[in-house]
Every structure is written in structure tokens, then in C-alpha cells.
Write an enzyme that holds these catalytic residues in place. Structure first.
Site, mmCIF file in Angstrom:
data_model
loop_
_atom_site.group_PDB
_atom_site.id
_atom_site.type_symbol
_atom_site.label_atom_id
_atom_site.label_comp_id
_atom_site.label_asym_id
_atom_site.label_seq_id
_atom_site.Cartn_x
_atom_site.Cartn_y
_atom_site.Cartn_z
ATOM 1 N N THR A 14 -0.606 -17.108 10.725
ATOM 2 C CA THR A 14 -0.677 -15.890 11.541
ATOM 3 C C THR A 14 -0.191 -16.204 12.955
ATOM 4 O O THR A 14 -0.308 -17.334 13.418
ATOM 5 C CB THR A 14 -2.146 -15.420 11.579
ATOM 6 O OG1 THR A 14 -2.443 -14.843 10.324
ATOM 7 C CG2 THR A 14 -2.430 -14.424 12.687
ATOM 8 N N ARG A 44 -6.580 -5.387 0.857
ATOM 9 C CA ARG A 44 -7.449 -6.278 1.666
ATOM 10 C C ARG A 44 -7.050 -6.179 3.151
ATOM 11 O O ARG A 44 -5.899 -6.272 3.502
ATOM 12 C CB ARG A 44 -7.294 -7.709 1.177
ATOM 13 C CG ARG A 44 -8.151 -8.738 1.934
ATOM 14 C CD ARG A 44 -7.360 -9.487 2.974
ATOM 15 N NE ARG A 44 -8.116 -10.564 3.600
ATOM 16 C CZ ARG A 44 -7.690 -11.257 4.644
ATOM 17 N NH1 ARG A 44 -6.525 -10.991 5.180
ATOM 18 N NH2 ARG A 44 -8.418 -12.220 5.157
ATOM 19 N N GLY A 70 -7.707 -7.933 6.820
ATOM 20 C CA GLY A 70 -8.235 -9.143 7.449
ATOM 21 C C GLY A 70 -8.796 -8.856 8.827
ATOM 22 O O GLY A 70 -8.991 -7.701 9.228
ATOM 23 N N ASP A 71 -9.043 -9.921 9.560
ATOM 24 C CA ASP A 71 -9.629 -9.789 10.899
ATOM 25 C C ASP A 71 -8.644 -9.299 11.945
ATOM 26 O O ASP A 71 -9.033 -8.693 12.951
ATOM 27 C CB ASP A 71 -10.143 -11.162 11.363
ATOM 28 C CG ASP A 71 -9.006 -12.184 11.401
ATOM 29 O OD1 ASP A 71 -8.430 -12.463 10.336
ATOM 30 O OD2 ASP A 71 -8.679 -12.670 12.502
HETATM 31 N N1 ASP Z 1 -6.733 -14.423 9.847
HETATM 32 C C1 ASP Z 1 -5.669 -14.051 8.953
HETATM 33 C C2 ASP Z 1 -6.247 -13.192 7.865
HETATM 34 O O1 ASP Z 1 -7.299 -13.519 7.343
HETATM 35 C C3 ASP Z 1 -4.955 -15.218 8.361
HETATM 36 C C4 ASP Z 1 -4.454 -16.213 9.373
HETATM 37 O O2 ASP Z 1 -4.992 -16.355 10.430
HETATM 38 O O3 ASP Z 1 -3.457 -16.889 9.101
HETATM 39 O O4 ASP Z 1 -5.640 -12.218 7.506
#
Ligand code: ASP
Length: 339
Positions: free
Chosen positions: A207, A235, A237-238
Site C-alpha cells: 500500500t 472487502r 480495508g483500513d
Molecule cells: N492496509 C491495507 C489493507 O488491509 C494493505 C496494506 O497496507 O498493504 O487493505
């Protein structure tokens, strides 16, 4: 007397340890910027040629931010343009180079936040927007809302002039092979797993994110991602959850990377800023609190800048692609803890 001396020496040693874990000070910097290209289990055996590609990618993105901020540009412009640059770099899991979903597609998430107004824009499940971070900025400035998802996010994009691509624009061979390996592992193992690392040992999340302080004293944060390899339908994510993977206010700007579910559970980015505000702790200490007291080893990494321009970049994973620069010329480009 002997007892007193040993108590004093214990106190002195503890104070030294305390100070050495905290590099933050109160000298105001004109500007500062930090960026990341993901945290995870990054092997130190990474071949030198690949390592150099990553360093070059990080340096190039840092330069984009430096030119904007040195010229008196805004923190918002800096974080948007840095993240755009990283989205266009196929090495990272954002824009081109995003990971594959379980259905072998790409669904992208992004968020941006203006610390001076608490304005924010976020998107999840984008499939045709080449640079999600620029659409997130439009959500922030041009729409009455903060967060669009899936079909609605694409619909919002239709009302703007952002560049569109076919979903396979995001495809890269490396990520496809990573997805194939993830598929094999998830069908071979029946027991539920507790961390993503149980499933995919060598997953480099990748990311991207940027945080900045500009010469007007304003803070901004931006994060963009393809999410997690093999993620299930819809899904989230954060990254696009304001306060979890992305947050900025008048205290600090923070961007997270790592296991999204864990980062979300702990509302991590916001907790770092709140910890500073409520306890008076430094940025370094607030980040250590979240990494050590809230998250588990292997979960995440953060980059952040506070209102005086202190930069903190820490992780509890083996590595995090990261770089930073401030107006005093302090510069870092790193992958592992000690280099
Ligand atoms: N935090 C990101 C997610 O869970 C993945 C990442 O940080 O690479 O979508």
C-alpha cells in the site's frame, strides 16, 4: 547510600532509554514530508537489483513532494501528487500493480484528509479509476459526502474528468503469481488462520501513503491501495476508513499500512493523534503506543508528521518501504529497521 546510588543509576539509565526512543523536538520546521510503499515481511535477501528499483521509486516520489513543498505548495497537493506517482509505479500495491481479489480482479481503495479543515474524501471498491487518490480529493472538495463505495464510487467518477481505464490496466505478472500462490495456500489449509502471515508468508503488502506539513502550517494525509491479495467480494480495508488507515487534524497527519482488519479494530491513525492530544506525548511515543500496546507484532507500520514537522516512521513488521525529508534537509530512504 549504596541503595540510593543504585536507584539513581537505574533512573538515569531509564531516562536515557526513554530519551533515545524519542527523536521529537519542538523546533518548527518550514515543511516536512514522509511517504510509504507498504509494510510487511520483506526479506533482507531481496536481490540488490530489486532493492535498487524500490529505492529509486521511493526517491522519485519523495522528489515530487519536495518540489511542491519547497516551492510553498500545499500539503494537500504534495500528498496527492506523491501518492499519484506511487500509484503509477507498478512496484507498489496501489493503482497499477494492485493486488488481485479472490475473483482475480482489482478493487481499489483510497482516502485523503485535510488536517486544517477535517475535510476528507474516501473511496472503496473502485475498478476503473486510474488514480483513486485524485478522485478521493474530488470527493473531499466537490461532493457533500465523504465516502463512496463500489457502484456508487464508479458513478461518482462518471461525473468527473478523472482518467478511466479497463480493470486489467492494474494487472502485473508479479501480483498475478502472488495471487496464484495465495489461492493454492487457501484451498490447502482448512483451519481458520489468525494473521494474514499464516496464509501468505512472503506477501509484500505494498500500500502507498504520504503525509505532509506545509509552510502555512497545514497537515494532510493520503493513502491508496489495492487491499489484500485474494480478498473476498466487497472487502473494505483500513485505508479508506477515516481514522483507521488515514487521518489528519491540527495535531498530526498519519497514514497506515499492514493488516487492515487489525488497523481498523484499533482505529489506529486516529488513536495516534488522540494519544498525543490527550496525554501530551510526542509523535514517536504515540506511534509506539499503538504499535506496542494496541497492535500485535507483524501487524502494521505508520508514517506521520506533527504540527512542528517531526516525522515518525515505525513498524512492527520486518520492513516498511519509506522515505522522508524536511526543510532542514533531514532525509531518509529505508526498507528495514537498521540499514
Ligand atoms: N492496509 C491495507 C489493507 O488491509 C494493505 C496494506 O497496507 O498493504 O487493505
Amino acid at each position: 547510600m549504596k541503595n540510593l546510588l543504585s536507584i539513581v543509576s537505574i533512573l538515569v539509565v531509564s531516562a536515557l532509554i526513554f530519551i533515545s526512543c524519542d527523536n521529537n523536538n519542538q523546533t518548527q520546521k518550514d515543511w516536512a514530508i514522509a511517504l510509504h510503499g507498504g509494510a510487511g515481511t520483506i526479506s533482507q535477501d531481496l536481490p540488490d537489483s530489486i532493492k535498487q528499483q524500490y529505492y529509486r521509486g521511493l526517491e522519485e516520489a519523495l522528489r515530487v513532494g519536495e518540489l511542491i513543498l519547497r516551492d510553498g505548495g500545499s500539503a494537500l497537493d504534495a500528498v496527492e501528487m506523491v501518492v499519484r506517482n506511487l500509484e503509477d509505479n507498478p512496484l507498489f500495491n496501489a493503482g497499477k500493480g494492485s493486488v488481485f481479489t479472490k475473483e482475480a480482479r482489482h478493487e481499489l481503495d483510497a482516502a485523503i484528509m485535510d488536517g486544517s479543515t477535517l475535510g476528507a474524501g474516501a473511496l472503496t471498491g473502485l475498478t476503473t479509476v486510474k488514480n483513486p487518490i485524485s478522485l478521493a480529493r474530488k470527493v473531499m472538495t466537490d461532493s457533500p459526502h465523504i465516502f463512496f463505495s463500489g457502484i456508487g464510487a464508479e458513478e461518482y467518477a462518471n461525473q468527473t474528468d478523472v482518467e478511466r481505464v479497463e480493470n486489467d490496466h492494474f494487472h502485473t505478472q508479479n501480483r498475478y503469481e502472488q495471487w496464484e500462490r495465495a489461492q493454492e495456500q487457501s484451498s490447502a489449509v482448512e483451519a481458520p488462520k489468525t494473521t494474514i502471515y499464516d496464509w501468505i508468508e512472503d506477501l509484500k503488502f505494498g500500500t502507498v501513503g504520504a503525509v505532509a506539513l506545509d509552510s502555512d502550517g497545514k497537515l494532510a494525509a493520503a493513502t491508496s491501495t489495492g487491499g489484500m491479495t485474494n480478498k473476498q467480494f466487497g472487502r473494505v480495508g483500513d485505508v479508506p476508513i477515516i481514522g483507521s488507515g488515514t487521518f489528519a487534524n491540527h495535531i498530526a497527519a498519519i497514514s497506515a499500512t499492514g493488516w487492515g482488519e487489525q488497523i481498523m479494530r484499533n482505529v489506529s491513525a486516529n488513536t495516534i493523534a488522540n494519544h498525543m492530544e490527550f496525554t501530551g506525548s510526542s509523535l514517536d511515543r504515540a506511534m509506539q503506543f499503538v504499535l506496542n500496546e494496541r497492535l500485535n507484532p507483524g501487524d502494521a507500520g505508520f508514517i506521520a508528521v506533527d504540527r512542528v514537522g517531526n516525522i515518525s516512521m515505525q513498524m512492527n513488521t520486518s520492513g516498511m518501504f519509506r522515505a522522508s525529508l524536511d526543510s532542514d534537509g533531514n532525509r531518509t530512504v529505508m526498507i528495514w529497521e537498521n540499514e
